[in-house]
Design a protein around this motif. Structure first.
Motif, PDB file in Angstrom:
ATOM      1  N   LYS A  48       0.837  -1.207   0.000  1.00  0.00           N
ATOM      2  CA  LYS A  48       0.000   0.000   0.000  1.00  0.00           C
ATOM      3  C   LYS A  48       0.871   1.256   0.000  1.00  0.00           C
ATOM      4  CE  LYS A  48      -3.809   2.330   2.378  1.00  0.00           C
ATOM      5  NZ  LYS A  48      -3.452   3.573   1.761  1.00  0.00           N
ATOM      6  N   THR A  49       1.927   1.248   0.802  1.00  0.00           N
ATOM      7  CA  THR A  49       2.844   2.392   0.849  1.00  0.00           C
ATOM      8  C   THR A  49       3.490   2.614  -0.525  1.00  0.00           C
ATOM      9  OG1 THR A  49       3.311   1.979   3.176  1.00  0.00           O
ATOM     10  CG2 THR A  49       4.911   3.318   1.980  1.00  0.00           C
ATOM     11  N   PHE A  50       3.936   1.520  -1.131  1.00  0.00           N
ATOM     12  CA  PHE A  50       4.548   1.594  -2.456  1.00  0.00           C
ATOM     13  C   PHE A  50       3.552   2.144  -3.472  1.00  0.00           C
ATOM     14  CE2 PHE A  50       5.283  -0.439  -6.594  1.00  0.00           C
ATOM     15  CZ  PHE A  50       6.569  -0.017  -6.867  1.00  0.00           C
ATOM     16  N   LEU A  51       2.342   1.616  -3.449  1.00  0.00           N
ATOM     17  CA  LEU A  51       1.312   2.047  -4.390  1.00  0.00           C
ATOM     18  C   LEU A  51       0.954   3.516  -4.192  1.00  0.00           C
ATOM     19  CD1 LEU A  51      -0.604   1.184  -6.653  1.00  0.00           C
ATOM     20  CD2 LEU A  51      -2.240   0.471  -4.899  1.00  0.00           C
ATOM     21  N   ASP A  52       0.823   3.930  -2.942  1.00  0.00           N
ATOM     22  CA  ASP A  52       0.507   5.329  -2.654  1.00  0.00           C
ATOM     23  C   ASP A  52       1.592   6.267  -3.180  1.00  0.00           C
ATOM     24  OD1 ASP A  52      -1.829   4.529  -1.425  1.00  0.00           O
ATOM     25  OD2 ASP A  52      -1.071   4.784   0.627  1.00  0.00           O
ATOM     26  N   SER A  53       2.853   5.880  -3.031  1.00  0.00           N
ATOM     27  CA  SER A  53       3.942   6.746  -3.503  1.00  0.00           C
ATOM     28  C   SER A  53       3.945   6.833  -5.027  1.00  0.00           C
ATOM     29  CB  SER A  53       5.294   6.259  -2.984  1.00  0.00           C
ATOM     30  OG  SER A  53       5.684   5.063  -3.621  1.00  0.00           O
ATOM     31  N   LYS A  54       3.699   5.703  -5.697  1.00  0.00           N
ATOM     32  CA  LYS A  54       3.641   5.722  -7.169  1.00  0.00           C
ATOM     33  C   LYS A  54       2.470   6.565  -7.658  1.00  0.00           C
ATOM     34  CE  LYS A  54       7.164   3.219  -8.295  1.00  0.00           C
ATOM     35  NZ  LYS A  54       8.274   3.775  -9.057  1.00  0.00           N
ATOM     36  N   GLN A  55       1.327   6.429  -6.987  1.00  0.00           N
ATOM     37  CA  GLN A  55       0.153   7.215  -7.387  1.00  0.00           C
ATOM     38  C   GLN A  55       0.399   8.706  -7.165  1.00  0.00           C
ATOM     39  OE1 GLN A  55      -2.928   5.249  -5.092  1.00  0.00           O
ATOM     40  NE2 GLN A  55      -3.613   4.087  -6.874  1.00  0.00           N
ATOM     41  N   ALA A  56       1.109   9.048  -6.099  1.00  0.00           N
ATOM     42  CA  ALA A  56       1.426  10.453  -5.826  1.00  0.00           C
ATOM     43  C   ALA A  56       2.329  11.020  -6.924  1.00  0.00           C
ATOM     44  CB  ALA A  56       2.084  10.591  -4.457  1.00  0.00           C
ATOM     45  N   GLU A  57       3.320  10.230  -7.352  1.00  0.00           N
ATOM     46  CA  GLU A  57       4.211  10.676  -8.440  1.00  0.00           C
ATOM     47  C   GLU A  57       3.421  10.925  -9.720  1.00  0.00           C
ATOM     48  OE1 GLU A  57       7.511   8.033  -9.222  1.00  0.00           O
ATOM     49  OE2 GLU A  57       7.855   7.734  -7.088  1.00  0.00           O
ATOM     50  N   ILE A  58       2.552   9.992 -10.050  1.00  0.00           N
ATOM     51  CA  ILE A  58       1.756  10.106 -11.280  1.00  0.00           C
ATOM     52  C   ILE A  58       0.807  11.299 -11.186  1.00  0.00           C
ATOM     53  CG2 ILE A  58      -0.023   8.966 -12.676  1.00  0.00           C
ATOM     54  CD1 ILE A  58       1.422   6.287 -11.941  1.00  0.00           C
ATOM     55  N   LYS A  59       0.195  11.480 -10.021  1.00  0.00           N
ATOM     56  CA  LYS A  59      -0.738  12.604  -9.836  1.00  0.00           C
ATOM     57  C   LYS A  59       0.000  13.932  -9.967  1.00  0.00           C
ATOM     58  CE  LYS A  59      -4.243  14.453  -6.654  1.00  0.00           C
ATOM     59  NZ  LYS A  59      -4.237  15.708  -7.309  1.00  0.00           N
ATOM     60  N   LYS A  60       1.202  13.999  -9.403  1.00  0.00           N
ATOM     61  CA  LYS A  60       2.001  15.235  -9.487  1.00  0.00           C
ATOM     62  C   LYS A  60       2.279  15.572 -10.956  1.00  0.00           C
ATOM     63  CE  LYS A  60       6.381  17.160  -7.856  1.00  0.00           C
ATOM     64  NZ  LYS A  60       7.626  16.880  -7.118  1.00  0.00           N
ATOM     65  N   LYS A  61       2.669  14.558 -11.724  1.00  0.00           N
ATOM     66  CA  LYS A  61       2.964  14.773 -13.146  1.00  0.00           C
ATOM     67  C   LYS A  61       1.678  15.148 -13.898  1.00  0.00           C
ATOM     68  CE  LYS A  61       6.168  13.663 -16.431  1.00  0.00           C
ATOM     69  NZ  LYS A  61       7.563  14.043 -16.442  1.00  0.00           N
ATOM     70  N   ALA A  62       0.571  14.491 -13.590  1.00  0.00           N
ATOM     71  CA  ALA A  62      -0.703  14.778 -14.265  1.00  0.00           C
ATOM     72  C   ALA A  62      -1.183  16.194 -13.921  1.00  0.00           C
ATOM     73  CB  ALA A  62      -1.751  13.750 -13.879  1.00  0.00           C
TER      74      ALA A  62
END
Length: 167
Positions: A48-62
């Motif tokens: 979950k921690t890994f997934l949350d960090s990846k989603q945050a990176e993608i959201k920042k770029k989006a």
């Protein structure tokens, strides 16, 4: 000839029922056992921690892409056709980068799950095998399986949990 066929079918049924009764079958609540394992709980938290960090990176770029799109849309009437074309190409490139990030994140997540859950699955399977041998079970089936039509046999869940040292 017809009587012989019926007799043969009856004999086969009696023999197969006798063989089925001779087998020791048990069930185990695989998901219940897995969810009780501390290793699984830790792996779930790590994933979950890994997934949350990846989603945050993608959201920042989006979000950055959305801001650029808004800016470019507002400035488009004041820019030349060549500038607008270059900006459009830049936005398309950014969109492709986001899609690549999502694909990579999905692959990384799958790899992380495989690494995290592989040993847990092996430990569970080893415990099930040990319980099966200790109790003489020929088959242990997952109690949560949709293939079950009827369940009336020994439940090995408690024995597997005991083998793993969990309650």
């Amino acid at each position: 000839m017809k009587k012989l066929s019926v007799l043969f079918a009856a004999v086969i049924m009696v023999v197969s029922v006798g063989m089925a009764k001779a087998q020791k079958i048990a069930t185990v609540d695989v998901m219940g056992v897995l969810n009780a394992m501390p290793e699984k709980k830790k792996a779930d938290a790590d994933i979950k921690t890994f997934l949350d960090s990846k989603q945050a990176e993608i959201k920042k770029k989006a979000d950055a892409g959305q801001a650029k799109l808004k800016q470019y849309s507002e400035e488009a009437p004041k820019k030349t056709a060549d500038e607008n074309k270059a900006r459009e190409t830049e936005l398309q490139k950014l969109q492709e980068e986001i899609a690549q990030m999502q694909d990579k994140a999905q692959k990384d997540l799958q790899a992380k799950q495989d690494v995290a859950f592989g040993p847990i699955e092996k430990k569970l399977n080893d415990a099930i095998e040990k319980v099966a041998k200790a109790n003489g079970y020929e088959f242990i089936m997952d109690a949560n399986s949709a293939a079950f039509v009827y369940k009336s046999g020994a439940d090995a869940t408690a024995a597997v949990k005991k083998e793993l040292g969990i309650n």
